[in-house]
Design a protein around this motif. Structure first.
Motif, PDB file in Angstrom:
ATOM      1  N   THR A   2       5.896   2.581  17.331  1.00 17.30           N
ATOM      2  CA  THR A   2       5.426   1.921  15.901  1.00 17.30           C
ATOM      3  C   THR A   2       4.280   2.693  15.367  1.00 17.30           C
ATOM      4  OG1 THR A   2       6.833  -0.035  16.146  1.00 17.30           O
ATOM      5  CG2 THR A   2       5.124  -0.036  14.827  1.00 17.30           C
ATOM      6  N   ARG A  35       3.214   4.365  11.752  1.00 17.06           N
ATOM      7  CA  ARG A  35       2.169   4.130  10.813  1.00 17.06           C
ATOM      8  C   ARG A  35       1.084   5.205  10.778  1.00 17.06           C
ATOM      9  NH1 ARG A  35       1.390  -1.218  10.275  1.00 17.06           N
ATOM     10  NH2 ARG A  35      -0.701  -1.098  10.670  1.00 17.06           N
ATOM     11  N   ALA A  67       2.858   7.052   8.067  1.00 16.15           N
ATOM     12  CA  ALA A  67       2.665   6.445   6.599  1.00 16.15           C
ATOM     13  C   ALA A  67       1.005   6.402   6.009  1.00 16.15           C
ATOM     14  CB  ALA A  67       3.285   5.121   6.949  1.00 16.15           C
ATOM     15  N   MET A  73       6.558   8.120   0.347  1.00 20.02           N
ATOM     16  CA  MET A  73       7.251   7.775   1.684  1.00 20.02           C
ATOM     17  C   MET A  73       7.870   6.413   1.334  1.00 20.02           C
ATOM     18  SD  MET A  73       4.974   8.543   4.969  1.00 20.02           S
ATOM     19  CE  MET A  73       5.203   9.981   5.852  1.00 20.02           C
ATOM     20  N   LEU A  82      -0.933   4.189   7.321  1.00 13.94           N
ATOM     21  CA  LEU A  82      -1.557   2.840   7.486  1.00 13.94           C
ATOM     22  C   LEU A  82      -2.284   2.850   8.773  1.00 13.94           C
ATOM     23  CD1 LEU A  82       2.048   0.956   7.041  1.00 13.94           C
ATOM     24  CD2 LEU A  82       0.037   1.104   5.539  1.00 13.94           C
ATOM     25  N   PHE A  98      10.037  -1.798   7.737  1.00 15.39           N
ATOM     26  CA  PHE A  98       9.214  -2.521   8.949  1.00 15.39           C
ATOM     27  C   PHE A  98      10.051  -3.325   9.765  1.00 15.39           C
ATOM     28  CE2 PHE A  98       6.281  -2.143   5.399  1.00 15.39           C
ATOM     29  CZ  PHE A  98       5.029  -1.514   6.068  1.00 15.39           C
ATOM     30  N   PHE A 141       9.073   2.846   3.745  1.00 17.36           N
ATOM     31  CA  PHE A 141       8.802   2.443   5.123  1.00 17.36           C
ATOM     32  C   PHE A 141       9.726   1.134   5.212  1.00 17.36           C
ATOM     33  CE2 PHE A 141       5.619   2.610   8.752  1.00 17.36           C
ATOM     34  CZ  PHE A 141       6.280   1.855   9.603  1.00 17.36           C
ATOM     35  N   ARG A 186       0.797  -1.245   0.235  1.00 15.95           N
ATOM     36  CA  ARG A 186      -0.119   0.068   0.097  1.00 15.95           C
ATOM     37  C   ARG A 186       0.861   1.303  -0.052  1.00 15.95           C
ATOM     38  NH1 ARG A 186      -3.859   0.943   4.291  1.00 15.95           N
ATOM     39  NH2 ARG A 186      -4.946   2.021   2.580  1.00 15.95           N
ATOM     40  N   LEU A 187       2.134   1.133   0.648  1.00 15.23           N
ATOM     41  CA  LEU A 187       3.131   2.402   0.506  1.00 15.23           C
ATOM     42  C   LEU A 187       3.524   2.497  -0.802  1.00 15.23           C
ATOM     43  CD1 LEU A 187       4.904   1.326   3.629  1.00 15.23           C
ATOM     44  CD2 LEU A 187       3.837   3.660   3.391  1.00 15.23           C
ATOM     45  N   ALA A 188       3.468   1.575  -1.750  1.00 12.60           N
ATOM     46  CA  ALA A 188       4.011   1.907  -3.182  1.00 12.60           C
ATOM     47  C   ALA A 188       3.095   2.090  -4.184  1.00 12.60           C
ATOM     48  CB  ALA A 188       5.029   0.771  -3.456  1.00 12.60           C
ATOM     49  N   ARG A 189       1.885   1.292  -4.007  1.00 13.63           N
ATOM     50  CA  ARG A 189       0.808   1.275  -5.088  1.00 13.63           C
ATOM     51  C   ARG A 189      -0.614   1.601  -4.588  1.00 13.63           C
ATOM     52  NH1 ARG A 189       2.771  -1.523  -9.756  1.00 13.63           N
ATOM     53  NH2 ARG A 189       4.950  -0.840  -9.938  1.00 13.63           N
ATOM     54  N   PRO A 208      -1.652   5.707   1.353  1.00 16.25           N
ATOM     55  CA  PRO A 208      -0.024   5.536   1.592  1.00 16.25           C
ATOM     56  C   PRO A 208       0.722   5.838   0.488  1.00 16.25           C
ATOM     57  CG  PRO A 208      -1.347   3.909   2.881  1.00 16.25           C
ATOM     58  CD  PRO A 208      -2.434   4.741   1.924  1.00 16.25           C
ATOM     59  N   HIS A 209       0.203   5.452  -0.567  1.00 17.27           N
ATOM     60  CA  HIS A 209       1.203   5.535  -1.935  1.00 17.27           C
ATOM     61  C   HIS A 209       1.052   6.722  -2.457  1.00 17.27           C
ATOM     62  CE1 HIS A 209      -2.924   4.952  -3.741  1.00 17.27           C
ATOM     63  NE2 HIS A 209      -2.368   5.447  -4.936  1.00 17.27           N
TER      64      HIS A 209
END
Lengths: 512, 213
Positions: free
Chosen positions: B41, B45, B48, B79, B50, B83, B81, A163-166, B74-75
């Motif tokens: 954390t 999140r 980000a 950013m 999330l 983990f 990340f 989800r962070l990328a796409r 998020p995308h």
């Protein structure tokens, strides 16, 4: 992986019992076949090669099974995706209700749809497409349930990394669905085979299928060997499909049991996908409501339901005892097999056999058992033969959920083997054993294909009585019986899910 | 500038982040330190996207990116990340894992960036392997490469060196300090190790019981 340290002789004996029960009927049939061939009766072999009418029948059965599997999976994955995102509130209860509905036997769906179509009179209650629809309704909960397990098994952190990328839709396409693919493809393969092997729904909607031909051939000739040879194409197909999906089934069985981690954040899908999901959800709601409303409406008053139940008192009692015996007897051999399946060496061979055993046509199991000495408890052997593999897979799931360190700690600290097993390992496995026993109980109660062939004269099970009545249409009496059966199924299923999902806390509370 | 305004997040009865307010005005490396379970954390999140905050707002520059009313996906936050676990997708090769976040870039440039990172992180030759065919240390490096290949504006590292042997820890810390920090405007490094925090940044925020102290 925790492994029960039962003495190896007991373990091996239980494995042998498992194999003898599950493959005994087929072995008896093959022995009979070899004897017939040794006597020079080679003309029998022509039965194994379908030609003419039988070839057309096989092609029709394959198309029906293919259509059922594809449509059930399409709708099943869409519903599962919806429920997977809504893990709290109504979604949570709907998810459990759908899983519960897996236990309803196909002929109960057949009865309810027969009744609905009869009342609506919009189309004749028979034919290929009606049969397809009812089979779709019958297998949809399984498709949703297994797809949900597949989606649940995807680790949230892998989704978050995507989800962070796409965008979420790409994360779905490139990460979530590929990772859930083992469960989804395994489910598609199983549905295809289950539909191919089932004759109860098509026969009730006047569709002749190849699986019915096996039963019909046996009824006409009373010769189990002819039934085996007729069933050979189905067995061959089952072996081929299992060879393709066995790895997927194994992978799914080993990952669905992974304890759930943190839930991923709510994914945002495009409108078209939300719309498709909602449409699929409408279908599953119809699937849930139709049997319920139609059975209640057809059964009439509570008094008439009680009357139907009273009239079938003998069948209910007989079915109950047979099923509960099967539910209890399955535990030890299934436990041994579950342990064996975790073994990296021999486990590979057993996996193939266990998965294959799941799809041996019930009528072949029945035909094989007839060759064995007849007894009043023969249906129990038939149930065990059909559902032991399922019990083993459920116990395996529990074994996988158990922290290996807990078992290792007991090995270090136990005063003796027995106390370690009795006080630590058995309680850890308790919910799995309970779930396996309940599952075998409910599936045995609804079993038809083998029961119809092996029930001794003078006895009848509830499933056979319902099936026999169904040929005369949907009456109040049969609806009442189906309602009784559905109540037993759903009640037992709910109890099973409650205990399995509570991780055995309810059993422990009861014990205190 | 990254601005966190009165942000809270709870899970059931547990208040993980408790009305946190702070600003990172200048680009650079910031470290967030605190004991296990203090909410580090969860804070990352929230950055980000999330997690959705129960209260408060998070701004990147002048843009509101998170509030209880809604969050920027998020995308879309540009950013990276890292983990606590490598979180590599098991059905993709090392190269596919690293390149996943890279879009709108020519194939040539993709290859170039990939090769450069593989070499810098001693991963050359592993690009066609799957995650279960590489070691734990290599997986950590792949995860780091994946998070920096798209040259994000902000990189979040959540205890990226936990359970890593001393030698690899030193090499990765050097890489983060010298290579990643130089090319990433904002880098937020979460750890519970004071030495690690000191070695990576002078700007250290202490967190305890969900609050920035």
């Amino acid at each position: 992986m925790p492994r029960l340290s039962s003495p190896s002789l007991i373990h091996k004996t239980l494995l042998l019992i498992f194999a003898a029960i599950v493959f005994g009927p087929l072995a008896a049939l093959f022995t009979g076949l070899f004897k017939a061939l040794a006597a020079g009766n080679f003309s029998l072999l022509s039965l194994a090669l379908p030609t003419g009418r039988r070839l057309v029948l096989l092609a029709n059965s394959l198309s029906l099974a293919f259509l059922v599997a594809v449509s059930a999976m399409l709708i099943g994955v869409l519903v599962a995706l919806y429920l997977w995102r809504f893990k709290s509130g109504v979604g949570r209860y709907l998810r459990w209700l759908i899983i519960l509905l897996v236990s309803l036997p196909p002929y109960i769906h057949a009865l309810s749809w027969m009744s609905v179509l009869g009342r609506l009179k919009i189309m004749p209650a028979e034919g290929f497409w009606v049969s397809w629809w009812v089979e779709l309704m019958a297998y949809l909960p399984l498709a949703v349930g297994l797809s949900l397990f597949g989606l649940d098994a995807v680790e949230p952190v892998l989704i978050e990394a995507g989800r962070l990328a796409r965008p979420d839709i790409e994360t779905l396409k490139k990460i979530i669905l590929p990772l859930a693919f083992p469960a989804i493809s395994a489910c598609a393969g199983l549905l295809f085979l289950l539909s191919l092997m089932d004759f109860s729904i098509p026969s009730l909607f006047s569709i002749n299928v190849y699986a019915l031909e096996i039963f019909a051939e046996y009824s006409a000739t009373n010769d189990p060997i002819r039934a085996l040879l007729l069933g050979a194409p189905l067995l061959a197909l089952a072996v081929i499909v299992i060879m393709f999906v066995q790895r997927s089934i194994r992978s799914a069985a080993l990952t669905i049991s992974r304890p759930a981690g943190r839930e991923p954040a709510f994914l945002i899908f495009p409108e078209w996908l939300n719309w498709l999901q909602k449409s699929a959800l409408m279908i599953i709601i119809i699937q849930i409501l139709v049997p319920l409303i139609s059975l209640i409406a057809s059964a009439g008053s509570l008094k008439s339901v009680a009357q139907s139940a009273l009239q079938a008192k003998n069948e209910i009692t007989f079915s109950f005892w047979l099923s509960i015996t099967a539910g209890l007897l399955c535990l030890a051999p299934a436990c041994a097999m579950a342990e064996e399946l975790t073994d990296r060496g021999t486990g590979n061979y057993w996996w193939f056999l266990v998965v294959l055993a799941l799809v041996i046509p019930g009528s072949l199991v029945g035909a094989g058992l007839i060759l064995l000495p007849v007894g009043v408890w023969l249906p129990v052997i038939a149930y065990l033969s059909r559902f032991l593999p399922l019990a083993a897979l459920v116990i395996l799931a529990k074994l996988r959920r158990t922290d290996p360190l807990l078992v290792e700690a007991s090995r270090v600290h136990q005063p003796d083997n027995f106390s370690g097993w009795w006080r630590v390992r058995l309680p850890l496995l308790g919910p799995g054993l309970w779930a396996a026993g309940c599952l075998v109980f409910i599936f045995s109660l609804g079993e038809l294909a083998a029961t119809i062939m092996v029930t001794p004269p003078g006895y009848n099970t509830l499933a056979v009585r319902i099936y026999n009545y169904l040929h005369y249409g949907a009456s109040a009496q049969v609806a009442g019986l189906c309602l009784v059966m559905a109540a037993i199924f759903l009640g037992t299923g709910a109890l099973m899910l409650l205990i399995f999902s509570s991780g055995g806390r309810l059993i422990k509370l009861g014990a205190r | 500038m990254i601005r966190v305004k009165n942000t809270s997040k709870s899970f059931g009865k547990v208040l993980a982040v408790d009305a946190v307010t702070f600003e990172i005005k200048e680009p650079g490396v910031s470290a967030i330190m605190g004991p296990s379970g203090c909410g580090k954390t969860t804070l990352l999140r929230l950055f980000a996207g999330l997690e959705v905050p129960d209260e408060g707002e998070i701004y990147f520059g002048e843009d509101l990116v998170s509030s209880k009313k809604g969050c920027l996906a998020p995308h879309l936050r540009n950013m990276g990340f890292v983990f606590q676990v490598p979180a590599l997708w098991p059905h993709m090769t090392v190269a596919e894992n690293i390149l996943f976040s890279l879009s709108g870039v020519s194939t040539e440039e993709k290859k170039e960036r990939l090769q450069l990172l593989l070499e810098k992180l001693d991963l050359a030759g592993l690009e066609r392997r799957f995650p279960d065919e590489i070691s734990g240390g290599q997986a950590r490096r792949v995860a780091l490469a994946r998070s920096v290949i798209a040259k994000p504006k902000c990189l979040l590292l959540d205890e990226p060196l936990t359970n890593v042997d001393m030698d690899l820890k030193k090499r990765l810390l050097d890489f983060i300090k010298n290579e990643v920090a130089a090319s990433t405007p904002y880098l937020i490094y979460v750890t519970h190790d004071i030495e690690e925090a000191k070695s990576i940044s002078q700007n250290i925020l202490f967190m305890d019981s969900g609050k920035i102290r």
